[in-house]
Design a protein around this motif. Structure first.
Motif, PDB file in Angstrom:
ATOM      1  N   LYS A 106      59.319  40.230  56.806  1.00 52.30           N
ATOM      2  CA  LYS A 106      60.158  39.271  56.089  1.00 52.30           C
ATOM      3  C   LYS A 106      59.433  37.939  55.884  1.00 52.30           C
ATOM      4  O   LYS A 106      59.638  37.254  54.881  1.00 52.30           O
ATOM      5  CB  LYS A 106      61.481  39.062  56.840  1.00 52.30           C
ATOM      6  CG  LYS A 106      62.418  40.262  56.744  1.00 52.30           C
ATOM      7  CD  LYS A 106      63.838  39.926  57.154  1.00 52.30           C
ATOM      8  CE  LYS A 106      63.997  39.787  58.632  1.00 52.30           C
ATOM      9  NZ  LYS A 106      65.424  39.630  59.037  1.00 52.30           N
ATOM     10  N   ILE A 107      58.565  37.585  56.826  1.00 50.04           N
ATOM     11  CA  ILE A 107      57.747  36.383  56.661  1.00 50.04           C
ATOM     12  C   ILE A 107      56.853  36.536  55.439  1.00 50.04           C
ATOM     13  O   ILE A 107      56.723  35.620  54.622  1.00 50.04           O
ATOM     14  CB  ILE A 107      56.891  36.124  57.920  1.00 50.04           C
ATOM     15  CG1 ILE A 107      57.773  35.740  59.106  1.00 50.04           C
ATOM     16  CG2 ILE A 107      55.860  35.013  57.654  1.00 50.04           C
ATOM     17  CD1 ILE A 107      57.054  35.762  60.443  1.00 50.04           C
ATOM     18  N   MET A 108      56.238  37.696  55.300  1.00 50.27           N
ATOM     19  CA  MET A 108      55.367  37.948  54.153  1.00 50.27           C
ATOM     20  C   MET A 108      56.146  37.841  52.846  1.00 50.27           C
ATOM     21  O   MET A 108      55.685  37.231  51.877  1.00 50.27           O
ATOM     22  CB  MET A 108      54.714  39.320  54.277  1.00 50.27           C
ATOM     23  CG  MET A 108      53.738  39.438  55.432  1.00 50.27           C
ATOM     24  SD  MET A 108      52.949  41.063  55.533  1.00 50.27           S
ATOM     25  CE  MET A 108      51.820  40.983  54.126  1.00 50.27           C
ATOM     26  N   GLN A 109      57.329  38.420  52.805  1.00 49.02           N
ATOM     27  CA  GLN A 109      58.134  38.364  51.594  1.00 49.02           C
ATOM     28  C   GLN A 109      58.541  36.924  51.258  1.00 49.02           C
ATOM     29  O   GLN A 109      58.509  36.514  50.089  1.00 49.02           O
ATOM     30  CB  GLN A 109      59.382  39.235  51.763  1.00 49.02           C
ATOM     31  CG  GLN A 109      59.094  40.730  51.826  1.00 49.02           C
ATOM     32  CD  GLN A 109      60.349  41.541  52.067  1.00 49.02           C
ATOM     33  OE1 GLN A 109      61.144  41.226  52.964  1.00 49.02           O
ATOM     34  NE2 GLN A 109      60.559  42.579  51.270  1.00 49.02           N
ATOM     35  N   ALA A 110      58.917  36.157  52.286  1.00 48.82           N
ATOM     36  CA  ALA A 110      59.321  34.771  52.065  1.00 48.82           C
ATOM     37  C   ALA A 110      58.149  33.932  51.564  1.00 48.82           C
ATOM     38  O   ALA A 110      58.315  33.087  50.673  1.00 48.82           O
ATOM     39  CB  ALA A 110      59.891  34.173  53.355  1.00 48.82           C
ATOM     40  N   CYS A 111      56.971  34.164  52.123  1.00 45.33           N
ATOM     41  CA  CYS A 111      55.789  33.420  51.688  1.00 45.33           C
ATOM     42  C   CYS A 111      55.436  33.754  50.239  1.00 45.33           C
ATOM     43  O   CYS A 111      55.003  32.874  49.481  1.00 45.33           O
ATOM     44  CB  CYS A 111      54.610  33.716  52.605  1.00 45.33           C
ATOM     45  SG  CYS A 111      54.765  32.941  54.226  1.00 45.33           S
ATOM     46  N   ALA A 112      55.628  34.999  49.853  1.00 44.56           N
ATOM     47  CA  ALA A 112      55.385  35.381  48.456  1.00 44.56           C
ATOM     48  C   ALA A 112      56.319  34.625  47.527  1.00 44.56           C
ATOM     49  O   ALA A 112      55.905  34.136  46.457  1.00 44.56           O
ATOM     50  CB  ALA A 112      55.564  36.889  48.288  1.00 44.56           C
ATOM     51  N   ARG A 113      57.574  34.473  47.919  1.00 43.57           N
ATOM     52  CA  ARG A 113      58.531  33.725  47.101  1.00 43.57           C
ATOM     53  C   ARG A 113      58.132  32.259  46.998  1.00 43.57           C
ATOM     54  O   ARG A 113      58.246  31.638  45.932  1.00 43.57           O
ATOM     55  CB  ARG A 113      59.933  33.842  47.706  1.00 43.57           C
ATOM     56  CG  ARG A 113      60.590  35.212  47.518  1.00 43.57           C
ATOM     57  CD  ARG A 113      61.677  35.474  48.551  1.00 43.57           C
ATOM     58  NE  ARG A 113      62.620  34.378  48.667  1.00 43.57           N
ATOM     59  CZ  ARG A 113      63.284  34.085  49.793  1.00 43.57           C
ATOM     60  NH1 ARG A 113      63.084  34.788  50.892  1.00 43.57           N
ATOM     61  NH2 ARG A 113      64.135  33.082  49.826  1.00 43.57           N
ATOM     62  N   ALA A 131      48.542  36.088  58.412  1.00 40.88           N
ATOM     63  CA  ALA A 131      48.856  36.143  59.837  1.00 40.88           C
ATOM     64  C   ALA A 131      50.023  37.085  60.115  1.00 40.88           C
ATOM     65  O   ALA A 131      49.998  37.865  61.085  1.00 40.88           O
ATOM     66  CB  ALA A 131      49.175  34.736  60.352  1.00 40.88           C
ATOM     67  N   ALA A 132      51.039  37.027  59.264  1.00 38.20           N
ATOM     68  CA  ALA A 132      52.183  37.918  59.439  1.00 38.20           C
ATOM     69  C   ALA A 132      51.769  39.375  59.259  1.00 38.20           C
ATOM     70  O   ALA A 132      52.268  40.267  59.957  1.00 38.20           O
ATOM     71  CB  ALA A 132      53.299  37.552  58.461  1.00 38.20           C
ATOM     72  N   ASN A 133      50.852  39.612  58.334  1.00 41.32           N
ATOM     73  CA  ASN A 133      50.366  40.971  58.137  1.00 41.32           C
ATOM     74  C   ASN A 133      49.709  41.512  59.410  1.00 41.32           C
ATOM     75  O   ASN A 133      49.881  42.690  59.759  1.00 41.32           O
ATOM     76  CB  ASN A 133      49.363  41.010  56.981  1.00 41.32           C
ATOM     77  CG  ASN A 133      48.782  42.392  56.765  1.00 41.32           C
ATOM     78  OD1 ASN A 133      49.501  43.346  56.472  1.00 41.32           O
ATOM     79  ND2 ASN A 133      47.469  42.517  56.929  1.00 41.32           N
ATOM     80  N   CYS A 174      52.566  46.138  52.703  1.00 40.72           N
ATOM     81  CA  CYS A 174      51.889  44.895  53.067  1.00 40.72           C
ATOM     82  C   CYS A 174      50.597  44.721  52.278  1.00 40.72           C
ATOM     83  O   CYS A 174      50.266  43.606  51.852  1.00 40.72           O
ATOM     84  CB  CYS A 174      51.601  44.867  54.565  1.00 40.72           C
ATOM     85  SG  CYS A 174      53.084  44.686  55.574  1.00 40.72           S
ATOM     86  N   VAL A 175      49.868  45.804  52.092  1.00 39.86           N
ATOM     87  CA  VAL A 175      48.640  45.742  51.294  1.00 39.86           C
ATOM     88  C   VAL A 175      48.968  45.302  49.871  1.00 39.86           C
ATOM     89  O   VAL A 175      48.233  44.503  49.271  1.00 39.86           O
ATOM     90  CB  VAL A 175      47.912  47.104  51.302  1.00 39.86           C
ATOM     91  CG1 VAL A 175      46.809  47.145  50.244  1.00 39.86           C
ATOM     92  CG2 VAL A 175      47.317  47.372  52.680  1.00 39.86           C
ATOM     93  N   ARG A 176      50.074  45.801  49.326  1.00 38.66           N
ATOM     94  CA  ARG A 176      50.482  45.401  47.982  1.00 38.66           C
ATOM     95  C   ARG A 176      50.834  43.920  47.923  1.00 38.66           C
ATOM     96  O   ARG A 176      50.470  43.213  46.963  1.00 38.66           O
ATOM     97  CB  ARG A 176      51.669  46.251  47.507  1.00 38.66           C
ATOM     98  CG  ARG A 176      51.264  47.647  47.025  1.00 38.66           C
ATOM     99  CD  ARG A 176      52.414  48.304  46.281  1.00 38.66           C
ATOM    100  NE  ARG A 176      53.490  48.698  47.176  1.00 38.66           N
ATOM    101  CZ  ARG A 176      53.547  49.875  47.795  1.00 38.66           C
ATOM    102  NH1 ARG A 176      52.597  50.764  47.614  1.00 38.66           N
ATOM    103  NH2 ARG A 176      54.570  50.167  48.588  1.00 38.66           N
ATOM    104  N   LEU A 177      51.540  43.443  48.937  1.00 35.27           N
ATOM    105  CA  LEU A 177      51.888  42.025  48.983  1.00 35.27           C
ATOM    106  C   LEU A 177      50.631  41.160  49.053  1.00 35.27           C
ATOM    107  O   LEU A 177      50.502  40.171  48.329  1.00 35.27           O
ATOM    108  CB  LEU A 177      52.784  41.738  50.192  1.00 35.27           C
ATOM    109  CG  LEU A 177      54.263  42.106  50.064  1.00 35.27           C
ATOM    110  CD1 LEU A 177      54.954  42.028  51.421  1.00 35.27           C
ATOM    111  CD2 LEU A 177      54.958  41.177  49.070  1.00 35.27           C
TER     112      LEU A 177
END
Length: 209
Positions: free
Chosen positions: A115-122, A155-157, A180-183
């Motif tokens: 969810k951290i990764m998704q939030a950072c993408a946003r 880092a989240a990854n 995660c690789v896609r993100l």
């Protein structure tokens, strides 16, 4: 955890204790990136030259504030998830329920960093928009926000990977890792492009100074 001062959080992070750890630090770094996004949008909001962008800036402020709140909450969420994993591994090895408890805990522990990764993408997407409209004086803040979010993304990854690597359900682990690789593949270059754009504009300004 998130109610501590910056100094207290850094001291807790440096202490010989498992939480906060990499996941919590990633969430906090991402929250700082989102905060910079909101700051830049607030400085530009209301400027006569940017009247046409008023709705976009208001949306950026609203969404960046929400992302920051989500990421700060994920500091504690990540710590709670680690506690589940720690408790599962503490179950005696002879207990037949131990493998299932560990597996369930790992499935829970992977959620916060994902969810951290998704939030950072946003947040990176919002910063991307601001990088093309904000004042040149704010471009460095936009670039810093993008780099903080990129670091948090990476880092989240790592925190995701440490959990998926131990999962017995390899199909599920592989699916998460591929997401995660896609993100990373999409948002790392976009974050870097924001910073590169900021540096390019600033250096161009210097050359004409």
């Amino acid at each position: 955890m998130i109610d501590r001062s910056c100094r207290q959080f850094a001291e807790a992070l440096a202490a010989r204790q498992p939480v906060p750890g990499g996941g919590g630090a990633a969430a906090y770094a991402g929250a700082l990136g989102a905060a910079l996004c909101a700051m830049v949008a607030r400085f530009d909001e209301g400027k006569p030259a940017l009247t046409a962008l008023s709705d976009e800036l208001a949306r950026a402020i609203r969404e960046a504030d929400a992302i920051r709140a989500d990421l700060l909450a994920l500091v504690d969420e990540d710590a709670a998830a680690y506690a589940l994993v720690s408790a599962a591994y503490a179950v005696p090895r002879g207990d037949p329920e131990r493998p299932a408890r560990i597996e369930a805990a790992l499935h829970e522990a992977v959620r916060p960093p994902y969810k951290i990764m998704q939030a950072c993408a946003r947040a990176i997407e919002l910063l991307e928009g601001l990088s093309h409209s904000c004042s040149r004086l704010l471009l460095s803040d936009v670039g810093c926000g993008a780099m903080l979010c990129r670091g948090a993304l990476d880092a989240a990854n790592l925190t995701v990977c440490v959990n998926t690597a131990s999962m017995r359900d390899r199909d599920h682990a592989r699916s998460i890792d591929e997401d995660c690789v896609r993100l990373l593949g999409e948002w790392e270059p976009r974050a870097q492009a924001i910073a590169d754009h900021a540096i390019g504009v600033m250096k161009k300004g210097q050359s004409h100074g």
